[in-house]
Design a protein around this motif. Sequence first.
Motif, mmCIF file in Angstrom:
data_model
loop_
_atom_site.group_PDB
_atom_site.id
_atom_site.type_symbol
_atom_site.label_atom_id
_atom_site.label_comp_id
_atom_site.label_asym_id
_atom_site.label_seq_id
_atom_site.Cartn_x
_atom_site.Cartn_y
_atom_site.Cartn_z
ATOM 1 N N ALA A 18 0.829 -1.202 0.000
ATOM 2 C CA ALA A 18 0.000 0.000 0.000
ATOM 3 C C ALA A 18 0.867 1.256 0.000
ATOM 4 O O ALA A 18 0.522 2.264 -0.635
ATOM 5 N N ALA A 21 1.948 1.688 -3.511
ATOM 6 C CA ALA A 21 0.818 2.134 -4.328
ATOM 7 C C ALA A 21 0.556 3.624 -4.134
ATOM 8 O O ALA A 21 0.284 4.358 -5.090
ATOM 9 N N GLU A 22 0.642 4.085 -2.890
ATOM 10 C CA GLU A 22 0.406 5.501 -2.612
ATOM 11 C C GLU A 22 1.459 6.373 -3.288
ATOM 12 O O GLU A 22 1.130 7.411 -3.895
ATOM 13 N N ALA A 25 0.751 6.320 -7.024
ATOM 14 C CA ALA A 25 -0.467 7.059 -7.365
ATOM 15 C C ALA A 25 -0.224 8.564 -7.381
ATOM 16 O O ALA A 25 -0.844 9.291 -8.169
ATOM 17 N N ARG A 26 0.649 9.055 -6.523
ATOM 18 C CA ARG A 26 0.957 10.489 -6.519
ATOM 19 C C ARG A 26 1.570 10.924 -7.848
ATOM 20 O O ARG A 26 1.415 12.073 -8.271
ATOM 21 N N GLY A 29 -1.580 9.050 -10.793
ATOM 22 C CA GLY A 29 -3.014 9.055 -10.557
ATOM 23 C C GLY A 29 -3.461 7.687 -10.071
ATOM 24 O O GLY A 29 -3.004 6.659 -10.576
ATOM 25 N N ALA A 30 -4.362 7.677 -9.086
ATOM 26 C CA ALA A 30 -4.780 6.421 -8.471
ATOM 27 C C ALA A 30 -5.489 5.504 -9.459
ATOM 28 O O ALA A 30 -5.459 4.274 -9.305
ATOM 29 N N GLU A 31 -6.114 6.064 -10.492
ATOM 30 C CA GLU A 31 -6.850 5.231 -11.449
ATOM 31 C C GLU A 31 -5.921 4.352 -12.282
ATOM 32 O O GLU A 31 -6.368 3.384 -12.914
ATOM 33 N N ARG A 32 -4.612 4.636 -12.255
ATOM 34 C CA ARG A 32 -3.666 3.839 -13.043
ATOM 35 C C ARG A 32 -2.915 2.811 -12.194
ATOM 36 O O ARG A 32 -2.035 2.126 -12.701
ATOM 37 N N VAL A 33 -3.281 2.689 -10.927
ATOM 38 C CA VAL A 33 -2.602 1.765 -10.025
ATOM 39 C C VAL A 33 -3.578 0.688 -9.582
ATOM 40 O O VAL A 33 -4.690 1.006 -9.136
ATOM 41 N N CYS A 38 -6.577 -5.081 -1.999
ATOM 42 C CA CYS A 38 -7.261 -3.801 -1.794
ATOM 43 C C CYS A 38 -8.282 -3.560 -2.894
ATOM 44 O O CYS A 38 -9.465 -3.327 -2.613
ATOM 45 N N ASP A 39 -7.860 -3.633 -4.150
ATOM 46 C CA ASP A 39 -8.721 -3.244 -5.262
ATOM 47 C C ASP A 39 -9.619 -4.362 -5.761
ATOM 48 O O ASP A 39 -10.444 -4.136 -6.654
#
Length: 313
Positions: A18, A21-22, A25-26, A29-33, A38-39
């Motif tokens: 995680a 991933a964070e 994502a920064r 963008g979170a939509e590409r991770v 979790c998901d």
Amino acid sequence: MFYIAHRLFAAHDRALAADLAERLARKTGAERVFLPFCDTDEEELVAEVKGRRLFELDRERLGRLDAMVALLHGPSLDDGVCMEIGYAAASGVPVVVVTTDFQTYSLTEQGPLLEFPDPLIQALAARIVRVPRLGPSPGSQPRSRYAEFQSRNLSQVDAALDAAVEELLTVPAGHRQPARGPGTESVYVEGSPYAAWGRDHLAEACVGAGRTVLLPRRFTAGDPVAGALADLSAVRTVDRLLVDVSGPETPPGTALLIGAAAAAGLRVAAFQPRPTYTHAVGREPNWRNLMIQYACTTLLTDIEAVRAWLATQ
């Protein structure tokens, strides 16, 4: 999409993934991770056969990624992650492998040193991020030597995860493996180092059934990585993959070959005379990591079952 392959079975492993991933994502963008567990909402997911559904959800993504990052810890590597590496790489997805292991490995006492116990991982990784040493001591006076040690470990992890993000953003696009040629009567046989009866019983059954047998070369080659690439090429020429998964876990190279074979559409049989089962909450009993269990098309528990499988068209 960027897929984070990681060990799922302990809180600290999921927390580490995680964290990665964070950071990623920064940048993207979170939509590409995509972060498994979790998901896929694993704890809340309800399905008639939950393990198979989780496998299907992950497999849907594995062949259409921009890149994968795989977290591999220490000498005993997670077989599900290794299967995912093989599947992604065979699908043309570049894989960045991250480790903070301080050991290197060789197949003989004086052999070439490798980052991982099985040279297949090294052969398939597009990039390897290795941070094997503790970080520097903190500038301020720590509360205790334990707090200082914790700080140095966290600093090591920070360096590895930041480097992984940078590699993911610059890794070149992969290339999908060419389609397999017409099937043959050959079988690639991968033995288990845990099998007390040796490595020849499956190969002998295949020869007895009139099949041509291909065996691993990476464990005896002077150049283990070249031998590993030869093994991957060999798997693409055969009709079937037969793997011995006896022992406490599927060996990492074996798991990787299972993933590559599944991506190529091979028939994969797992030989395990005494299956043991895991019972994750809400899942059906699994006789192996679910990524291994469902990537294999058949489970064989004795030599007679092997012979019957070889006799099928």
